[in-house]
Design a protein around this motif. Sequence first.
Motif, PDB file in Angstrom:
ATOM      1  N   MET A   1     -18.679 -27.428   3.882  1.00  0.00           N
ATOM      2  CA  MET A   1     -19.933 -28.021   4.659  1.00  0.00           C
ATOM      3  C   MET A   1     -19.817 -27.835   6.026  1.00  0.00           C
ATOM      4  O   MET A   1     -20.734 -27.959   6.565  1.00  0.00           O
ATOM      5  CB  MET A   1     -19.675 -29.490   4.193  1.00  0.00           C
ATOM      6  CG  MET A   1     -20.096 -29.987   2.739  1.00  0.00           C
ATOM      7  SD  MET A   1     -21.731 -29.611   2.264  1.00  0.00           S
ATOM      8  CE  MET A   1     -22.650 -30.820   3.100  1.00  0.00           C
ATOM      9  N   LEU A   2     -18.452 -27.959   6.332  1.00  0.00           N
ATOM     10  CA  LEU A   2     -18.465 -27.649   7.792  1.00  0.00           C
ATOM     11  C   LEU A   2     -18.835 -26.335   8.632  1.00  0.00           C
ATOM     12  O   LEU A   2     -19.423 -26.041   9.258  1.00  0.00           O
ATOM     13  CB  LEU A   2     -16.875 -27.900   8.370  1.00  0.00           C
ATOM     14  CG  LEU A   2     -16.496 -29.421   8.639  1.00  0.00           C
ATOM     15  CD1 LEU A   2     -15.146 -29.429   8.985  1.00  0.00           C
ATOM     16  CD2 LEU A   2     -17.362 -30.016   9.611  1.00  0.00           C
ATOM     17  N   ALA A   3     -18.398 -25.352   7.480  1.00  0.00           N
ATOM     18  CA  ALA A   3     -19.001 -24.133   8.113  1.00  0.00           C
ATOM     19  C   ALA A   3     -20.448 -23.974   7.994  1.00  0.00           C
ATOM     20  O   ALA A   3     -20.969 -23.377   9.026  1.00  0.00           O
ATOM     21  CB  ALA A   3     -18.254 -22.720   7.191  1.00  0.00           C
ATOM     22  N   GLY A   4     -21.268 -24.505   7.034  1.00  0.00           N
ATOM     23  CA  GLY A   4     -22.510 -24.462   6.889  1.00  0.00           C
ATOM     24  C   GLY A   4     -23.223 -25.097   8.229  1.00  0.00           C
ATOM     25  O   GLY A   4     -24.142 -24.903   8.723  1.00  0.00           O
ATOM     26  N   PHE A   5     -22.618 -26.346   8.532  1.00  0.00           N
ATOM     27  CA  PHE A   5     -23.230 -27.083   9.603  1.00  0.00           C
ATOM     28  C   PHE A   5     -22.801 -26.410  11.025  1.00  0.00           C
ATOM     29  O   PHE A   5     -23.614 -26.432  11.723  1.00  0.00           O
ATOM     30  CB  PHE A   5     -22.344 -28.542   9.669  1.00  0.00           C
ATOM     31  CG  PHE A   5     -22.874 -29.470  10.859  1.00  0.00           C
ATOM     32  CD1 PHE A   5     -24.202 -30.326  10.491  1.00  0.00           C
ATOM     33  CD2 PHE A   5     -22.207 -29.490  11.941  1.00  0.00           C
ATOM     34  CE1 PHE A   5     -24.768 -31.044  11.643  1.00  0.00           C
ATOM     35  CE2 PHE A   5     -22.863 -30.514  12.868  1.00  0.00           C
ATOM     36  CZ  PHE A   5     -23.835 -31.244  12.782  1.00  0.00           C
ATOM     37  N   ASP A   6     -21.956 -25.633  11.205  1.00  0.00           N
ATOM     38  CA  ASP A   6     -21.510 -24.928  12.346  1.00  0.00           C
ATOM     39  C   ASP A   6     -22.693 -23.974  12.540  1.00  0.00           C
ATOM     40  O   ASP A   6     -22.972 -23.515  13.507  1.00  0.00           O
ATOM     41  CB  ASP A   6     -20.134 -24.247  12.191  1.00  0.00           C
ATOM     42  CG  ASP A   6     -19.070 -25.373  12.369  1.00  0.00           C
ATOM     43  OD1 ASP A   6     -19.314 -26.365  12.763  1.00  0.00           O
ATOM     44  OD2 ASP A   6     -18.037 -25.098  11.887  1.00  0.00           O
ATOM     45  N   ILE A   7     -23.293 -23.231  11.501  1.00  0.00           N
ATOM     46  CA  ILE A   7     -24.232 -22.105  11.388  1.00  0.00           C
ATOM     47  C   ILE A   7     -25.600 -22.781  11.867  1.00  0.00           C
ATOM     48  O   ILE A   7     -26.264 -22.488  12.409  1.00  0.00           O
ATOM     49  CB  ILE A   7     -24.291 -21.469  10.144  1.00  0.00           C
ATOM     50  CG1 ILE A   7     -23.112 -20.690   9.836  1.00  0.00           C
ATOM     51  CG2 ILE A   7     -25.468 -20.640  10.298  1.00  0.00           C
ATOM     52  CD1 ILE A   7     -22.663 -20.265   8.399  1.00  0.00           C
ATOM     53  N   VAL A   8     -25.913 -24.206  11.148  1.00  0.00           N
ATOM     54  CA  VAL A   8     -27.335 -24.950  11.390  1.00  0.00           C
ATOM     55  C   VAL A   8     -27.340 -25.187  12.882  1.00  0.00           C
ATOM     56  O   VAL A   8     -28.493 -25.006  13.425  1.00  0.00           O
ATOM     57  CB  VAL A   8     -27.312 -26.072  10.592  1.00  0.00           C
ATOM     58  CG1 VAL A   8     -28.336 -26.726  10.754  1.00  0.00           C
ATOM     59  CG2 VAL A   8     -27.372 -25.586   9.055  1.00  0.00           C
ATOM     60  N   ILE A   9     -26.299 -25.467  13.476  1.00  0.00           N
ATOM     61  CA  ILE A   9     -26.437 -26.204  14.714  1.00  0.00           C
ATOM     62  C   ILE A   9     -26.900 -25.009  15.834  1.00  0.00           C
ATOM     63  O   ILE A   9     -27.875 -25.268  16.601  1.00  0.00           O
ATOM     64  CB  ILE A   9     -25.083 -26.723  15.298  1.00  0.00           C
ATOM     65  CG1 ILE A   9     -24.979 -28.067  14.743  1.00  0.00           C
ATOM     66  CG2 ILE A   9     -24.989 -27.039  16.908  1.00  0.00           C
ATOM     67  CD1 ILE A   9     -23.511 -28.766  14.920  1.00  0.00           C
TER      68      ILE A   9
ATOM     69  N   VAL B   1     -28.412 -22.350  15.087  1.00  0.00           N
ATOM     70  CA  VAL B   1     -29.808 -21.860  14.627  1.00  0.00           C
ATOM     71  C   VAL B   1     -30.871 -23.045  15.127  1.00  0.00           C
ATOM     72  O   VAL B   1     -31.908 -22.463  15.937  1.00  0.00           O
ATOM     73  CB  VAL B   1     -30.283 -21.895  13.420  1.00  0.00           C
ATOM     74  CG1 VAL B   1     -31.636 -21.461  13.276  1.00  0.00           C
ATOM     75  CG2 VAL B   1     -29.045 -20.653  12.916  1.00  0.00           C
ATOM     76  N   LEU B   2     -30.692 -24.152  15.490  1.00  0.00           N
ATOM     77  CA  LEU B   2     -31.299 -25.171  15.752  1.00  0.00           C
ATOM     78  C   LEU B   2     -31.674 -25.053  17.211  1.00  0.00           C
ATOM     79  O   LEU B   2     -32.657 -25.110  18.007  1.00  0.00           O
ATOM     80  CB  LEU B   2     -30.907 -26.700  15.457  1.00  0.00           C
ATOM     81  CG  LEU B   2     -31.006 -27.009  14.086  1.00  0.00           C
ATOM     82  CD1 LEU B   2     -30.407 -28.435  13.713  1.00  0.00           C
ATOM     83  CD2 LEU B   2     -32.610 -27.037  13.590  1.00  0.00           C
ATOM     84  N   ALA B   3     -30.377 -24.805  17.987  1.00  0.00           N
ATOM     85  CA  ALA B   3     -30.629 -24.625  19.363  1.00  0.00           C
ATOM     86  C   ALA B   3     -31.475 -23.537  19.812  1.00  0.00           C
ATOM     87  O   ALA B   3     -32.269 -23.552  20.651  1.00  0.00           O
ATOM     88  CB  ALA B   3     -29.088 -24.406  19.964  1.00  0.00           C
ATOM     89  N   VAL B   4     -31.149 -22.347  18.999  1.00  0.00           N
ATOM     90  CA  VAL B   4     -32.190 -21.353  19.419  1.00  0.00           C
ATOM     91  C   VAL B   4     -33.504 -21.551  19.170  1.00  0.00           C
ATOM     92  O   VAL B   4     -34.460 -21.083  19.803  1.00  0.00           O
ATOM     93  CB  VAL B   4     -31.648 -20.101  18.800  1.00  0.00           C
ATOM     94  CG1 VAL B   4     -32.651 -18.907  18.865  1.00  0.00           C
ATOM     95  CG2 VAL B   4     -30.211 -19.631  19.091  1.00  0.00           C
TER      96      VAL B   4
END
Length: 316
Positions: free
Chosen positions: A1-9, A11-14
Motif C-alpha cells: 500500500m505504501l509503495a502504491g501511495f508513493d507512486i500516486v502522489i 502523479v497527482l503533483a504532475v
Amino acid sequence: MLAGFDIVIPVLAVLVLLVLFTGIKTVAQGYNYTVERFGRYTRTLTPGLNLIIPFVDRIGAKMNMMEQVLDVPTQEIITRDNAIVAVDGVAFYQVLNAPQAAYQVAGLQNAILNLTMTNIRTVMGSMDLDELLSNRDTINERLLRVVDEAAHPWGIKVTRVEIKDINPPANLVESMARQMMAERDKRAQILAAEGLKQSQILEAEGRREAAFRDAEARERAAEAEARATQVVSEAISKGDLQALNYFVAQKYTEALARIGSATNSKVVLMPMEASSLIGTLGGIGEITKEVFGNGGSASAARQAGGRPPVVRPTDT
C-alpha cells in the motif's frame, strides 16, 4: 500500500502542475486572444497574465492589434476616357475589436485586399486620365472613406489608403509629352503677343504725350511772342524806341544764328560788326519816329540836306 501511495502522489503533483500550466496564459503586448468554451466565444484576453479553465476553455484567435500595412498589387484599370493604366497602392489598417475581426470575416487580410482593389477600380475608373494624374489626394480620400465604411463591421479601422504608382502606356506618355510641349509653346506665343501689344500701347501713349507737350510748348512760345510784340508795340506807341531797337536786334541775331547753323551754308558774307548793326537799328528808329508822328525833325533834317542821326555804340 505504501509503495502504491508513493507512486500516486507524484502523479497527482504532475497533473496539478499540468493543469496550472494549461490554465495560465500570457498575452504579449499588442495582441488580444479570444477565449472559446466548447467552441463558443466567451471573452477576450488582454496583454499580461491571464487564467482560463483548463480542458474547458481554449484560445481561439490571436489578433494583432497594432496598425498593419497591406501591399496592394499592380492591376490594370480602364479610365473613363478609355485609357489603360497600371496602378498599385498600399493600405494601412488596425484591428479595434478582436472578436469581430476574428469571427465576422474569414481571411481578414485577403478580405481587406480584395475590398481595396475593387474600390480602386471603381473610383479611378470613373475619372479621366488627366484627373488621375493630377488629383491623387482626392483619389486617396475617396478610397479611404469607401473602404473604411465597408470594413467597419469587421471591427477594423482603415487608417490610410495610398496610390503609389500610376503608369500609363509608353505611347500614351509620349503623346502627353507632345501635348504638353505644344501647350507650353502656345502659352509662350500668347505671352510674347501680349508683351508686344503692351509695348505698342505704351509707345503710342508716349507719342501722344510727346505730341501734346510739344503742342503745348508751341502754344506757350506763341503766347510769349505775341506778348513780346504787344509790349514792343505799346512801348513804340509811347515813344520808347529802345524797345524797338532791342526787338529788331534780337530778331536779327536769331536770323544770323539760323543762317550760320544751316547744313547747306558753307560761306556767309555779311557785315557782322556791332557798329553797323546798331547804326542800322538807329536808321530804323528814325523811320519809325517819322511814321508815328515824330517825323518833323526828320523832315527838317532832310530838307537841310542832313542825314538822320545814327546811334553808335558808346565806348566803355
